[in-house]
Scaffold this motif. Sequence first.
Motif, PDB file in Angstrom:
ATOM      1  N   ASP A 117       0.889  -1.253  -0.076  1.00 17.61           N
ATOM      2  CA  ASP A 117      -0.228  -0.050  -0.633  1.00 17.61           C
ATOM      3  C   ASP A 117       0.809   1.758  -0.017  1.00 17.61           C
ATOM      4  OD1 ASP A 117      -2.745   1.594  -0.067  1.00 17.61           O
ATOM      5  OD2 ASP A 117      -2.859   1.601   2.187  1.00 17.61           O
ATOM      6  N   ALA A 118       1.961   0.806   0.951  1.00 21.36           N
ATOM      7  CA  ALA A 118       2.777   2.424   0.927  1.00 21.36           C
ATOM      8  C   ALA A 118       3.585   2.430  -0.067  1.00 21.36           C
ATOM      9  CB  ALA A 118       3.852   2.766   1.637  1.00 21.36           C
ATOM     10  N   LEU A 119       4.360   1.283  -1.221  1.00 18.62           N
ATOM     11  CA  LEU A 119       5.054   1.348  -2.228  1.00 18.62           C
ATOM     12  C   LEU A 119       4.734   1.214  -3.944  1.00 18.62           C
ATOM     13  CD1 LEU A 119       8.007  -0.688   0.063  1.00 18.62           C
ATOM     14  CD2 LEU A 119       7.648   1.879  -0.848  1.00 18.62           C
ATOM     15  N   ALA A 120       3.807   0.503  -3.742  1.00 20.88           N
ATOM     16  CA  ALA A 120       3.356   0.267  -5.175  1.00 20.88           C
ATOM     17  C   ALA A 120       2.368   1.027  -5.830  1.00 20.88           C
ATOM     18  CB  ALA A 120       2.035  -0.796  -5.119  1.00 20.88           C
ATOM     19  N   ARG A 121       2.836   1.272  -7.260  1.00 24.23           N
ATOM     20  CA  ARG A 121       2.047   2.694  -7.711  1.00 24.23           C
ATOM     21  C   ARG A 121      -0.020   2.286  -7.160  1.00 24.23           C
ATOM     22  NH1 ARG A 121       4.694   1.797 -13.666  1.00 24.23           N
ATOM     23  NH2 ARG A 121       3.577  -0.561 -12.815  1.00 24.23           N
ATOM     24  N   PRO A 122       0.080   3.399  -7.133  1.00 23.70           N
ATOM     25  CA  PRO A 122      -1.615   3.876  -7.299  1.00 23.70           C
ATOM     26  C   PRO A 122      -2.691   2.655  -7.596  1.00 23.70           C
ATOM     27  CG  PRO A 122      -1.117   5.066  -6.937  1.00 23.70           C
ATOM     28  CD  PRO A 122       0.663   4.798  -6.955  1.00 23.70           C
ATOM     29  N   GLY A 123      -1.909   3.237  -9.547  1.00 20.48           N
ATOM     30  CA  GLY A 123      -2.852   1.865 -10.318  1.00 20.48           C
ATOM     31  C   GLY A 123      -2.674   0.574 -10.373  1.00 20.48           C
ATOM     32  N   ALA A 124      -2.305   0.174  -8.836  1.00 22.18           N
ATOM     33  CA  ALA A 124      -1.963  -1.106  -9.964  1.00 22.18           C
ATOM     34  C   ALA A 124      -2.643  -2.077  -9.664  1.00 22.18           C
ATOM     35  CB  ALA A 124      -0.455  -1.786  -8.137  1.00 22.18           C
ATOM     36  N   ARG A 125      -2.749  -2.863 -11.005  1.00 22.58           N
ATOM     37  CA  ARG A 125      -4.437  -4.177 -11.485  1.00 22.58           C
ATOM     38  C   ARG A 125      -3.645  -5.486 -11.423  1.00 22.58           C
ATOM     39  NH1 ARG A 125      -5.704   0.077  -9.908  1.00 22.58           N
ATOM     40  NH2 ARG A 125      -7.993   1.744 -10.468  1.00 22.58           N
ATOM     41  N   THR A 126      -2.040  -5.653 -10.914  1.00 23.45           N
ATOM     42  CA  THR A 126      -1.913  -6.682 -11.598  1.00 23.45           C
ATOM     43  C   THR A 126      -1.306  -7.920 -10.478  1.00 23.45           C
ATOM     44  OG1 THR A 126      -0.405  -6.108 -13.042  1.00 23.45           O
ATOM     45  CG2 THR A 126      -2.129  -6.959 -14.728  1.00 23.45           C
ATOM     46  N   LEU A 127      -0.947  -9.233 -10.238  1.00 25.98           N
ATOM     47  CA  LEU A 127      -0.596  -9.587  -8.729  1.00 25.98           C
ATOM     48  C   LEU A 127       0.270 -10.816  -9.442  1.00 25.98           C
ATOM     49  CD1 LEU A 127       0.238  -9.475  -6.129  1.00 25.98           C
ATOM     50  CD2 LEU A 127      -1.724 -10.736  -5.847  1.00 25.98           C
ATOM     51  N   ALA A 128       1.528 -11.264  -9.702  1.00 25.24           N
ATOM     52  CA  ALA A 128       2.287 -12.258  -9.529  1.00 25.24           C
ATOM     53  C   ALA A 128       2.697 -12.673  -8.219  1.00 25.24           C
ATOM     54  CB  ALA A 128       3.444 -12.561 -11.003  1.00 25.24           C
ATOM     55  N   VAL A 129       2.569 -14.275  -7.679  1.00 29.31           N
ATOM     56  CA  VAL A 129       2.982 -14.749  -6.808  1.00 29.31           C
ATOM     57  C   VAL A 129       3.550 -16.393  -7.219  1.00 29.31           C
ATOM     58  CG1 VAL A 129       1.809 -15.979  -4.227  1.00 29.31           C
ATOM     59  CG2 VAL A 129       0.635 -13.782  -5.178  1.00 29.31           C
ATOM     60  N   LEU A 130       4.666 -16.222  -6.355  1.00 28.26           N
ATOM     61  CA  LEU A 130       5.865 -17.063  -6.680  1.00 28.26           C
ATOM     62  C   LEU A 130       5.322 -18.351  -5.238  1.00 28.26           C
ATOM     63  CD1 LEU A 130       8.667 -15.755  -7.631  1.00 28.26           C
ATOM     64  CD2 LEU A 130       6.497 -16.160  -9.332  1.00 28.26           C
ATOM     65  N   GLY A 131       5.312 -19.320  -5.864  1.00 27.30           N
ATOM     66  CA  GLY A 131       4.880 -20.297  -5.004  1.00 27.30           C
ATOM     67  C   GLY A 131       3.457 -20.220  -5.274  1.00 27.30           C
ATOM     68  N   TYR A 132       2.759 -21.578  -3.886  1.00 25.29           N
ATOM     69  CA  TYR A 132       1.555 -22.203  -4.358  1.00 25.29           C
ATOM     70  C   TYR A 132       1.090 -22.926  -2.486  1.00 25.29           C
ATOM     71  CZ  TYR A 132       3.646 -26.128  -5.763  1.00 25.29           C
ATOM     72  OH  TYR A 132       4.844 -27.388  -6.304  1.00 25.29           O
ATOM     73  N   GLY A 133       1.518 -22.052  -1.674  1.00 22.44           N
ATOM     74  CA  GLY A 133       1.813 -22.836   0.261  1.00 22.44           C
ATOM     75  C   GLY A 133       0.731 -22.078   0.652  1.00 22.44           C
ATOM     76  N   GLU A 134       0.804 -21.814   1.868  1.00 25.75           N
ATOM     77  CA  GLU A 134      -0.364 -21.043   2.700  1.00 25.75           C
ATOM     78  C   GLU A 134       0.240 -19.555   2.414  1.00 25.75           C
ATOM     79  OE1 GLU A 134      -2.407 -21.548   6.701  1.00 25.75           O
ATOM     80  OE2 GLU A 134      -0.093 -21.660   7.038  1.00 25.75           O
ATOM     81  N   GLN A 135       1.176 -19.131   2.589  1.00 24.38           N
ATOM     82  CA  GLN A 135       1.672 -17.970   2.206  1.00 24.38           C
ATOM     83  C   GLN A 135       1.170 -17.444   0.951  1.00 24.38           C
ATOM     84  OE1 GLN A 135       2.880 -15.213   4.525  1.00 24.38           O
ATOM     85  NE2 GLN A 135       3.318 -16.311   6.509  1.00 24.38           N
TER      86      GLN A 135
END
Length: 323
Positions: free
Chosen positions: A119-137
């Motif tokens: 929330d503090a560092l990403a661009r305000p208009g951020a709309r896409t997300l990539a997550v590496l891993g598929y565990g609980e975190q």
Amino acid sequence: MRIFGAGDVWEHLSYEACITAMRDAMVAFSEGRAPGVPRTFLDLARGNMFGAMAGSLGEGDVFGAKLISLFPGNVRHGKPSHLGLVALFDPVDGSLSSLIDAAVLTAIRTASASAAATDALARPGARTLAVLGYGEQAETHIHAILAVRPIESIRVWGRDPERCARFADRIAAACAVPCAPGPDVARAVAGVDIVCTTTAAVEPILHGRWIAPGTHINAVGFAGSDAAEIDADLVLRARYIADSRASVLAEAGEFRSLLRNDTITDAHIVAEIGDVYSGRAAGRRCDDDITLYRSLGHIVQDLAAARALVDLASGAALRSIRL
């Protein structure tokens, strides 16, 4: 004394409340108002560890400790990699007030800390997300990031394509956001606004050359003095912001390796995230900055999450009585 099992933590500790608690806790920590002793780890061999940490949220506030086992291989069997308890003590008389399941608390607070940083560092208009891993975190990070940015599409990557595809389907159904598995890391992160690394990798899986200008990264995965989930190029290109400067210098393998060969100095750490929250340090300066939040975890985060949990559970109990 109250005891909160895993189900109690899931029921009462919302991401929104925990994100706020993480911001407040890290400001207090960076201002020196929330002390903690350096955490210690006992090597249990085969990559497993047992850790202990203790701290306080400040004078007149709760204090406590966390005992936790770290078994990275658990993820392969669908179990949490972090298992243990958080003990919360009353600041008035020093009595033990709560025992809390640490696996779920850690999962929610780590993701919430990343979301606060996002929330503090990403661009305000951020709309896409990539997550590496598929565990609980990975799963908790997706839910937490959705609380701070209106994500429209998600990509996920993991070493087992079948598990990754099942994970993507589950996330798409649970979050009502399109979620697709990436065939490899490079294509999973290509052009996205936010990247979260949540794996147990000890060699770099994320390379700086794959990261577009303006991306925000939460580097969360396995920490160790010689482990590195991200490569040197990404560290050098990014505005590198720590949860704890001392923790990075002691535990962040990707940073320590560059220190050892004199490629960087500790001045490459732009700031602690608490200093960014309070306005004492700049986070993102322009749209093209690559920002990187290095999450190693700190006892004040556990204590702040635990206090928020107890407060929320107490409020729910009181409301049910009034009804």
